[in-house]
Design a protein around this motif. Sequence first.
Motif, PDB file in Angstrom:
ATOM      1  N   PHE A   4      53.251  43.986  43.802  1.00  0.00           N
ATOM      2  CA  PHE A   4      52.826  44.116  42.398  1.00  0.00           C
ATOM      3  C   PHE A   4      52.881  45.499  41.764  1.00  0.00           C
ATOM      4  O   PHE A   4      52.381  46.203  42.600  1.00  0.00           O
ATOM      5  CB  PHE A   4      51.435  43.169  42.259  1.00  0.00           C
ATOM      6  N   LYS A   5      53.174  45.500  40.391  1.00  0.00           N
ATOM      7  CA  LYS A   5      53.012  46.725  39.862  1.00  0.00           C
ATOM      8  C   LYS A   5      51.467  46.868  39.734  1.00  0.00           C
ATOM      9  O   LYS A   5      50.596  45.893  39.330  1.00  0.00           O
ATOM     10  CB  LYS A   5      53.610  46.548  38.564  1.00  0.00           C
ATOM     11  N   THR A   6      50.959  48.101  39.907  1.00  0.00           N
ATOM     12  CA  THR A   6      49.626  48.254  39.823  1.00  0.00           C
ATOM     13  C   THR A   6      49.239  49.599  38.845  1.00  0.00           C
ATOM     14  O   THR A   6      50.147  50.365  38.911  1.00  0.00           O
ATOM     15  CB  THR A   6      48.845  48.561  41.285  1.00  0.00           C
ATOM     16  N   TYR A   7      47.994  49.517  38.209  1.00  0.00           N
ATOM     17  CA  TYR A   7      47.649  50.634  37.496  1.00  0.00           C
ATOM     18  C   TYR A   7      46.023  51.090  38.309  1.00  0.00           C
ATOM     19  O   TYR A   7      45.418  50.230  38.383  1.00  0.00           O
ATOM     20  CB  TYR A   7      47.441  50.404  36.028  1.00  0.00           C
ATOM     21  N   VAL A   8      45.781  52.336  38.283  1.00  0.00           N
ATOM     22  CA  VAL A   8      44.583  52.926  38.889  1.00  0.00           C
ATOM     23  C   VAL A   8      43.823  53.410  37.658  1.00  0.00           C
ATOM     24  O   VAL A   8      44.261  54.354  37.111  1.00  0.00           O
ATOM     25  CB  VAL A   8      44.807  53.877  39.901  1.00  0.00           C
ATOM     26  N   LEU A   9      42.682  52.833  37.530  1.00  0.00           N
ATOM     27  CA  LEU A   9      41.816  53.245  36.309  1.00  0.00           C
ATOM     28  C   LEU A   9      40.536  53.385  36.881  1.00  0.00           C
ATOM     29  O   LEU A   9      40.075  52.849  37.728  1.00  0.00           O
ATOM     30  CB  LEU A   9      41.840  52.172  35.021  1.00  0.00           C
ATOM     31  N   PRO A  10      39.429  54.217  35.930  1.00  0.00           N
ATOM     32  CA  PRO A  10      38.243  54.658  36.344  1.00  0.00           C
ATOM     33  C   PRO A  10      37.357  53.370  36.778  1.00  0.00           C
ATOM     34  O   PRO A  10      36.556  53.119  37.549  1.00  0.00           O
ATOM     35  CB  PRO A  10      37.744  55.548  35.581  1.00  0.00           C
ATOM     36  N   PHE A  11      37.305  52.562  35.405  1.00  0.00           N
ATOM     37  CA  PHE A  11      36.189  51.435  35.337  1.00  0.00           C
ATOM     38  C   PHE A  11      34.781  51.856  35.687  1.00  0.00           C
ATOM     39  O   PHE A  11      34.110  51.256  36.650  1.00  0.00           O
ATOM     40  CB  PHE A  11      36.753  50.288  36.404  1.00  0.00           C
ATOM     41  N   ARG A  12      34.343  53.095  35.223  1.00  0.00           N
ATOM     42  CA  ARG A  12      33.115  53.723  35.602  1.00  0.00           C
ATOM     43  C   ARG A  12      31.767  52.763  35.079  1.00  0.00           C
ATOM     44  O   ARG A  12      30.780  52.531  35.838  1.00  0.00           O
ATOM     45  CB  ARG A  12      33.042  54.835  34.997  1.00  0.00           C
ATOM     46  N   ARG A  13      31.876  52.030  33.921  1.00  0.00           N
ATOM     47  CA  ARG A  13      30.864  51.472  33.431  1.00  0.00           C
ATOM     48  C   ARG A  13      31.817  50.467  32.199  1.00  0.00           C
ATOM     49  O   ARG A  13      32.807  50.591  31.916  1.00  0.00           O
ATOM     50  CB  ARG A  13      29.924  52.199  32.608  1.00  0.00           C
ATOM     51  N   LYS A  14      30.816  49.543  31.491  1.00  0.00           N
ATOM     52  CA  LYS A  14      31.363  48.635  30.754  1.00  0.00           C
ATOM     53  C   LYS A  14      31.647  49.175  29.644  1.00  0.00           C
ATOM     54  O   LYS A  14      32.418  48.954  28.713  1.00  0.00           O
ATOM     55  CB  LYS A  14      30.521  47.235  30.507  1.00  0.00           C
ATOM     56  N   SER A  15      31.057  50.456  29.130  1.00  0.00           N
ATOM     57  CA  SER A  15      31.179  51.140  28.171  1.00  0.00           C
ATOM     58  C   SER A  15      32.114  52.346  28.112  1.00  0.00           C
ATOM     59  O   SER A  15      32.156  53.620  27.491  1.00  0.00           O
ATOM     60  CB  SER A  15      29.864  51.759  27.390  1.00  0.00           C
ATOM     61  N   ASP A  16      32.964  52.365  29.312  1.00  0.00           N
ATOM     62  CA  ASP A  16      33.924  53.418  29.703  1.00  0.00           C
ATOM     63  C   ASP A  16      34.978  53.611  28.763  1.00  0.00           C
ATOM     64  O   ASP A  16      36.309  52.752  28.791  1.00  0.00           O
ATOM     65  CB  ASP A  16      34.593  53.159  31.048  1.00  0.00           C
ATOM     66  N   LEU A  17      35.058  54.490  27.757  1.00  0.00           N
ATOM     67  CA  LEU A  17      36.077  54.539  26.557  1.00  0.00           C
ATOM     68  C   LEU A  17      37.226  54.952  27.360  1.00  0.00           C
ATOM     69  O   LEU A  17      38.410  54.579  26.391  1.00  0.00           O
ATOM     70  CB  LEU A  17      35.344  55.395  25.462  1.00  0.00           C
ATOM     71  N   ILE A  18      37.333  55.785  27.974  1.00  0.00           N
ATOM     72  CA  ILE A  18      38.703  56.265  28.780  1.00  0.00           C
ATOM     73  C   ILE A  18      39.513  55.101  29.133  1.00  0.00           C
ATOM     74  O   ILE A  18      40.534  54.778  29.022  1.00  0.00           O
ATOM     75  CB  ILE A  18      38.416  57.390  29.514  1.00  0.00           C
ATOM     76  N   THR A  19      38.647  54.144  30.107  1.00  0.00           N
ATOM     77  CA  THR A  19      39.483  53.229  30.436  1.00  0.00           C
ATOM     78  C   THR A  19      39.871  52.229  29.632  1.00  0.00           C
ATOM     79  O   THR A  19      40.995  51.517  29.624  1.00  0.00           O
ATOM     80  CB  THR A  19      38.425  52.478  31.471  1.00  0.00           C
TER      81      THR A  19
END
Length: 366
Positions: A56-71
């Motif tokens: 599968f194609k995958t993307y790695v993201l931070p998912f630091r918190r529910k308010s993670d604006l970058i993610t």
Amino acid sequence: MADWIKVLHTEWSSGWGGQEIRIISEMEVMRNLGYEVALACKSDSMILLKAQEKGFKTYVLPFRRKSDLITMWEIAKILRSEKYDIINTHSGIDTWCGGLGSLLSEAKFIRTRHLSTPIHPSRWNFINDLADFIMTTGESVKEAMIRDNRINPAKIMSIPTGIDLCVFNKAKYNKEAMREKYQFPKDKVIIGNLGVLRYFKRQDIFIEIAREIHEKYPNTFFVIAGDGDGREWLRNLVHGGNGKLDASGYIRLLGHVSNPAEFLSVLDIFMLTSDSHEGVPQSLIQALAMEIPSIASDIGSIRDLYNGDNFVLTQKPIKEEFLGALEGLLRGDLKVNVAQEFILQNFSKEVMGEKIMGVYEKVLKR
């Protein structure tokens, strides 16, 4: 029709349990039906490796918190640039990041709720209201969200995890050969538990029951298959923690098993001792598909698997009731009528795929 529909799944969890297995299984089913499916997750997650192994194609993201604006921003960019039609989120943090990120794209937002843990009813917990559709893994989870979280019944549906009945079929396995492979005694009644080693799975209750039952029925042998954070805690209980005698001669912690169907094929009785959080547990579906006499409690959406006599359903998830049920099966006082037909009609991969396809068509109005 499905070949131009693109779906991005998201998962915040780093672990590997029933929820993560369901996601990968669902992705495989929908890919086979012609959908283009990908996954966004954290760099340290087990599901990342599993998704890559499956191609599968995958993307790695931070998912630091529910308010993670970058993610959120990165998800929005992926949805727009790759032209995904649907984003399907699975855990709390990725549901907030994915759901809010989808507002900056044209993708539809589907949330899957796996656990039966109550969701806080506060109006500030508005992410479920934003979803175009919600899928749950059990009826009780769906009903609770309608009742407690004000979810419109028209935009929520229970779609239990489907299993591959070509794999989970007892006719495919030689019980004696599998017992030899796993080095289990051939002359014992083997009672097993399969699942991630976490507290809510209550394998500690399974171990307590094993100690009591073995005193009365010395021809029993108990096995726990799975891995997780509770490994050392459970090992200590087996090997004589809390001043008890070492029980490793008749209780075995097997660790992770790569082929659950093989493991289940050796069992005479399956016992799930979870006391909370369950949706419709995959291990119980699998055991019933293998036509193994089983015991579980009426928590979460376990009742969805019960047709009246296909396994022993205890009223409460407590040691005394599990113990009584197991003794009943060992004595022959309790009878179950385990047949694969009920699972075939309601909990196969094919049934799951058809239901999900219907949801996709509904949200895309195709």
